[in-house]
Scaffold this motif. Sequence first.
Motif, short mmCIF file in Angstrom:
data_model
loop_
_atom_site.label_atom_id
_atom_site.label_comp_id
_atom_site.label_asym_id
_atom_site.label_seq_id
_atom_site.Cartn_x
_atom_site.Cartn_y
_atom_site.Cartn_z
N ARG A 76 -4.63 -14.53 7.30
CA ARG A 76 -4.39 -14.24 5.89
C ARG A 76 -2.91 -13.95 5.69
O ARG A 76 -2.34 -13.08 6.33
CB ARG A 76 -5.24 -13.07 5.42
CG ARG A 76 -6.74 -13.33 5.49
CD ARG A 76 -7.55 -12.10 5.13
NE ARG A 76 -7.28 -11.63 3.79
CZ ARG A 76 -6.72 -10.45 3.50
NH1 ARG A 76 -6.36 -9.63 4.49
NH2 ARG A 76 -6.50 -10.08 2.25
N ALA A 135 0.59 -13.68 2.85
CA ALA A 135 0.96 -13.28 1.49
C ALA A 135 2.42 -13.62 1.26
O ALA A 135 3.25 -13.55 2.18
CB ALA A 135 0.73 -11.79 1.27
N ILE A 193 -0.82 -10.65 6.42
CA ILE A 193 -1.29 -9.41 5.80
C ILE A 193 -1.88 -8.51 6.88
O ILE A 193 -2.85 -8.87 7.56
CB ILE A 193 -2.34 -9.71 4.71
CG1 ILE A 193 -1.72 -10.57 3.60
CG2 ILE A 193 -2.88 -8.41 4.12
CD1 ILE A 193 -2.72 -11.00 2.53
N GLU A 230 -4.13 -4.15 3.04
CA GLU A 230 -4.02 -4.27 1.59
C GLU A 230 -5.08 -3.40 0.94
O GLU A 230 -6.25 -3.39 1.36
CB GLU A 230 -4.18 -5.73 1.14
CG GLU A 230 -4.00 -5.89 -0.36
CD GLU A 230 -4.13 -7.33 -0.83
OE1 GLU A 230 -3.87 -7.58 -2.03
OE2 GLU A 230 -4.51 -8.19 0.00
N ILE A 259 0.42 -3.18 -0.08
CA ILE A 259 0.17 -4.33 0.78
C ILE A 259 1.24 -4.32 1.86
O ILE A 259 2.43 -4.13 1.58
CB ILE A 259 0.19 -5.66 0.00
CG1 ILE A 259 -0.12 -6.82 0.96
CG2 ILE A 259 1.51 -5.88 -0.71
CD1 ILE A 259 -0.35 -8.14 0.24
N ARG A 295 -1.48 -15.09 -2.30
CA ARG A 295 -2.18 -15.03 -1.01
C ARG A 295 -2.59 -16.43 -0.60
O ARG A 295 -2.99 -17.24 -1.44
CB ARG A 295 -3.40 -14.12 -1.11
CG ARG A 295 -3.09 -12.69 -1.53
CD ARG A 295 -4.38 -11.90 -1.73
NE ARG A 295 -4.14 -10.57 -2.25
CZ ARG A 295 -3.97 -10.29 -3.54
NH1 ARG A 295 -4.01 -11.29 -4.43
NH2 ARG A 295 -3.76 -9.06 -3.94
N TYR A 296 -2.52 -16.68 0.68
CA TYR A 296 -2.97 -17.97 1.21
C TYR A 296 -3.34 -17.77 2.67
O TYR A 296 -3.18 -16.67 3.23
CB TYR A 296 -1.89 -19.04 1.05
CG TYR A 296 -0.59 -18.73 1.73
CD1 TYR A 296 -0.28 -19.26 2.98
CD2 TYR A 296 0.36 -17.91 1.12
CE1 TYR A 296 0.91 -18.98 3.61
CE2 TYR A 296 1.56 -17.61 1.74
CZ TYR A 296 1.83 -18.15 2.98
OH TYR A 296 3.02 -17.87 3.61
#
Length: 270
Positions: free
Chosen positions: A42, A44, A57, A60, A65, A87-88
């Motif tokens: 994850r 960001a 990440i 969070e 975060i 986010r990706y």
Amino acid sequence: MKAMPARLMLLAACLLAAVRVVALAEDEGPAPQQAEAPDVVRMAEVVLDGTTARGKILHEDDEMIRIESVDGSTIGYRKDRITGLRRYAVSPASFHEQRGDYRHERAADAPDALAELTKARQAYQRALVLAESEADRARIQAKLQTLEAEGKERHEEAVRQEALAKAREETELARLAKQLTQEKLAALEQQGQDIVQLTRHLNDLEQKVRLLGATVERLERRIEELDDDLDRLDRLDRVFITNTVFLNLQRDHERLKRDVDRLEREMRRP
């Protein structure tokens, strides 16, 4: 009561079925969220004061975060202060490959390039293990080969620079040793010249002392002669000596004594 038309009855049946489905859904509660795949990282993208930061990440919640960037550093952001958040997700292989790319690019300007290349190789090796396709493995393997060739070249260059620095140091030490030897020789030569001049000066002083000694001896003999003359004059009962002659003799006698004293003082001076 009149019978309902067939179309109206069909519509009523559809509405009743829809109401039953909604009621059943409310009784069962909200649908469970789909579990996140364990083989993704994850990520960001955070924008703060016009600066964009990207990273994995780590934590969070509603207020904060915290992300880990590709260089390994971590930083936390308050959500009420950031101006953008996206986010990706990426694969673990892609994440470690990005770390390898970062270390590889950093090695170009880093003071310790070999250390950065080592970190890049470690990141690429992790990415190679986690790669899921042959294309990804081939791409990462090519980066490892390029990295190995560059590391070998940098190592050889470091060895050459070390040898060159050692040669320069030895040359500088030899130059300093030669300069020191020349300075010592010049100092010894100057000391020799000073000794020669001092010897000449001492010889001159000794000669002057001998001359002064001879002069003192002559003056002392003259004083003795004058003393004898005075004694003879004192013993002569029949010789008439005027006061003027006697006084002149006394003055000559005192002047000679003063000259002797002055010469003795000059001889005692350093």
